[in-house]
Design a protein around this motif. Structure first.
Motif, PDB file in Angstrom:
ATOM      1  N   ASP A   1      42.716  41.701  40.383  1.00  0.00           N
ATOM      2  CA  ASP A   1      44.704  40.588  40.786  1.00  0.00           C
ATOM      3  C   ASP A   1      43.712  39.835  42.222  1.00  0.00           C
ATOM      4  O   ASP A   1      43.880  38.706  42.307  1.00  0.00           O
ATOM      5  CB  ASP A   1      45.041  41.842  41.298  1.00  0.00           C
ATOM      6  CG  ASP A   1      45.822  42.580  39.848  1.00  0.00           C
ATOM      7  OD1 ASP A   1      45.677  41.744  38.535  1.00  0.00           O
ATOM      8  OD2 ASP A   1      46.415  43.171  39.502  1.00  0.00           O
ATOM      9  N   THR A   2      43.012  40.978  43.295  1.00  0.00           N
ATOM     10  CA  THR A   2      42.986  40.230  44.092  1.00  0.00           C
ATOM     11  C   THR A   2      42.186  38.970  44.202  1.00  0.00           C
ATOM     12  O   THR A   2      42.102  38.632  45.272  1.00  0.00           O
ATOM     13  CB  THR A   2      42.389  41.516  45.499  1.00  0.00           C
ATOM     14  OG1 THR A   2      43.547  42.540  45.328  1.00  0.00           O
ATOM     15  CG2 THR A   2      42.325  41.141  47.022  1.00  0.00           C
ATOM     16  N   GLU A   3      40.523  39.507  43.494  1.00  0.00           N
ATOM     17  CA  GLU A   3      39.732  38.451  43.946  1.00  0.00           C
ATOM     18  C   GLU A   3      40.019  36.960  43.119  1.00  0.00           C
ATOM     19  O   GLU A   3      39.599  35.838  43.168  1.00  0.00           O
ATOM     20  CB  GLU A   3      38.469  38.064  43.899  1.00  0.00           C
ATOM     21  CG  GLU A   3      38.005  39.646  44.431  1.00  0.00           C
ATOM     22  CD  GLU A   3      37.790  39.010  45.963  1.00  0.00           C
ATOM     23  OE1 GLU A   3      37.459  37.880  46.453  1.00  0.00           O
ATOM     24  OE2 GLU A   3      37.937  39.843  47.606  1.00  0.00           O
ATOM     25  N   PHE A   4      40.958  37.110  41.758  1.00  0.00           N
ATOM     26  CA  PHE A   4      40.944  35.994  40.543  1.00  0.00           C
ATOM     27  C   PHE A   4      42.342  35.502  40.508  1.00  0.00           C
ATOM     28  O   PHE A   4      42.479  34.638  39.779  1.00  0.00           O
ATOM     29  CB  PHE A   4      40.171  36.204  39.285  1.00  0.00           C
ATOM     30  CG  PHE A   4      39.226  36.411  40.224  1.00  0.00           C
ATOM     31  CD1 PHE A   4      37.594  35.491  40.025  1.00  0.00           C
ATOM     32  CD2 PHE A   4      38.260  37.884  39.950  1.00  0.00           C
ATOM     33  CE1 PHE A   4      36.180  35.917  40.200  1.00  0.00           C
ATOM     34  CE2 PHE A   4      36.630  37.423  40.621  1.00  0.00           C
ATOM     35  CZ  PHE A   4      36.002  36.543  40.448  1.00  0.00           C
ATOM     36  N   GLY A   5      43.121  36.723  41.050  1.00  0.00           N
ATOM     37  CA  GLY A   5      44.684  36.507  40.697  1.00  0.00           C
ATOM     38  C   GLY A   5      45.466  36.061  41.468  1.00  0.00           C
ATOM     39  O   GLY A   5      46.856  36.062  41.227  1.00  0.00           O
TER      40      GLY A   5
END
Length: 446
Positions: A320-324
């Protein structure tokens, strides 16, 4: 620099699977590398096969209890090879299911051992792969005591592949794994000895819970050797001979070393990528980031809270943090934990001892209930339940909930919602009881 993948995940266990599928759902090009069956420790040689063994062992008493409820007596027969074959088939089915889920998510599965070549390049099997970001989810492995003859003992990895049921079984270690397998083998009819250095099992759990579980296991027939250690193991004509620190000896058919686990970092060559290690674990920050800004780690290889749901949550939070574009961290407070011992035990929040240490003894009030569940009344069995709430008196907030007995984990899972939300004892008291159940005791404690 162009890369083969946006994300390469090392390890197709709980954390790696969760992270890879979530990252792919955001449009990332993802691959996951695995040397074993897909699913990780939990699916292959942990939570799932162990719980199936717990279910199998529970039938030994059910046949007896049924007579008190009007069923005719029978003479059941148990087949260890049949159980092992059935568990193995289920494990393989689940592994194939996880592979199909990866395919549906658009994640490439690369079979082979992953080893860093440099910061962005890994050797996976016979090919090299590059990735913009790398997630290490390599998991953990059991460790053995460095004693003479230690190689003769097995670990939890081998428990699910024993060709025959050991009739004389010894467990070294008082943690949850040792307690669970001790209960399984004893219920299946084996003579079981559990060896612990201290006087109580389940170090770190609430003291009353520990005492209740150990008492219940003793009533089941598990023999405890406390305050001693195994100095050596020797192969003899009649079995494995354990030599204890007090000078005594014992012959058994099989020895399980349930003496802890460690991150499985062997062969990763983390130095090639400059990834820092603290002790035996990969060092990460609150975002699961290593000292290399593009390399992350989740799950047991970080040795934070080594539980399957935690690894899944860490993996999804990373994705979620890195791609979302949805940055978030994981809270490690109020994580429920279960021990599928016999009797079963479960906790969420602070133990009585931890609460008193943090808030002061004068600010802690403990509510408890001990009783025999209705199920056991007709068989007149000695099975008992302990339920316990730890409350901070000034705020009336429930800091911890603990249970030993039938259906403990199923009940505590719901109680954990209330504890996580900061429920008070008054909130528990205001909840109407569901009668007749064991769970109602949590909302009727005076």
């Amino acid at each position: 620099m162009s890369f083969d993948y946006d994300l390469l995940v090392i390890g197709a266990g709980s954390g790696g699977l969760a992270a890879s599928k979530r990252a792919a759902s955001y449009g990332a090009k993802v691959a996951i590398a695995e040397t074993d069956l897909v699913g990780g420790t939990c699916v292959i040689r942990g939570c799932v096969p162990k719980k199936l063994m717990v279910y199998a062992s529970s039938f030994a008493s059910q046949y007896h209890y049924a007579e008190a409820y009007g069923w005719s007596a029978i003479q059941p027969q148990f087949s260890w090879p049949k159980l092992i074959a059935a568990i193995d088939a289920e494990v393989n089915r689940l592994s194939r299911l996880h592979i199909s889920l990866l395919e549906k998510a658009g994640v490439d599965l690369i079979l082979g051992h992953a080893q860093f070549v440099d910061e962005h390049r890994l050797q996976v099997g016979d090919r090299q792969v590059t990735a913009a970001k790398i997630l290490i989810a390599a998991g953990g492995r059991p460790i053995k005591l460095p004693i003479p003859g230690g190689e003769l003992a097995i670990t939890s990895r081998e428990m699910f592949h024993l060709p025959e049921q050991p009739q004389r079984f010894a467990v070294i270690g008082g943690g949850y794994i040792g307690c669970e397998f001790a209960g399984i083998l004893r219920s299946l009819g084996s003579e079981v000895t559990q060896i612990i250095r201290r006087d109580r099992i389940l170090q770190g759990f609430d003291q009353e819970l520990r005492e209740a579980v150990q008492t219940g296991m003793s009533q089941l027939g598990v023999q405890f050797r406390t305050g001693v250690t195994v100095e050596r193991i020797d192969q003899t004509e009649t079995g494995l001979q354990l030599s204890y620190s007090d000078g005594s000896q014992q012959i058994v058919d099989q020895v399980l070393m349930a003496t802890g686990r460690e991150p499985w970092l062997e062969g990763l060559d983390l130095d090639a990528a400059g990834v820092a290690i603290e002790g035996r674990r990969i060092a990460v920050d609150a975002w699961s980031r290593t000292n290399q800004p593009h390399i992350f780690a989740v799950g047991d290889c970080t040795d934070r809270v080594n539980l399957t749901p935690v690894a899944i949550a860490e993996g999804r939070a990373f994705a979620d943090t890195e791609f979302g574009q949805k940055p978030r961290q994981i809270s490690y407070e109020n994580i429920a934990s279960a021990v599928f011992s016999q009797p079963e035990a479960c906790s969420v929040g602070l133990s009585e001892e931890a609460a008193k240490a943090e808030y002061g003894e004068e600010r802690i009030r403990v509510y408890r209930s001990r009783f025999r569940p209705m199920f056991y009344t007709l068989p007149q069995a000695e099975e008992r339940v302990l339920m316990k709430l730890v409350v901070e008196t000034e705020s009336d907030r429930v800091l911890g909930a603990h249970m030993v007995g039938k259906d403990a984990a199923e009940i505590i899972q719901s109680v954990a919602i209330a504890v996580t939300m900061g429920a008070t004892k008054a909130d528990f008291d205001a909840t109407m009881a569901l009668h007749p159940t064991s769970a109602e005791e949590f909302v009727t404690m005076p």
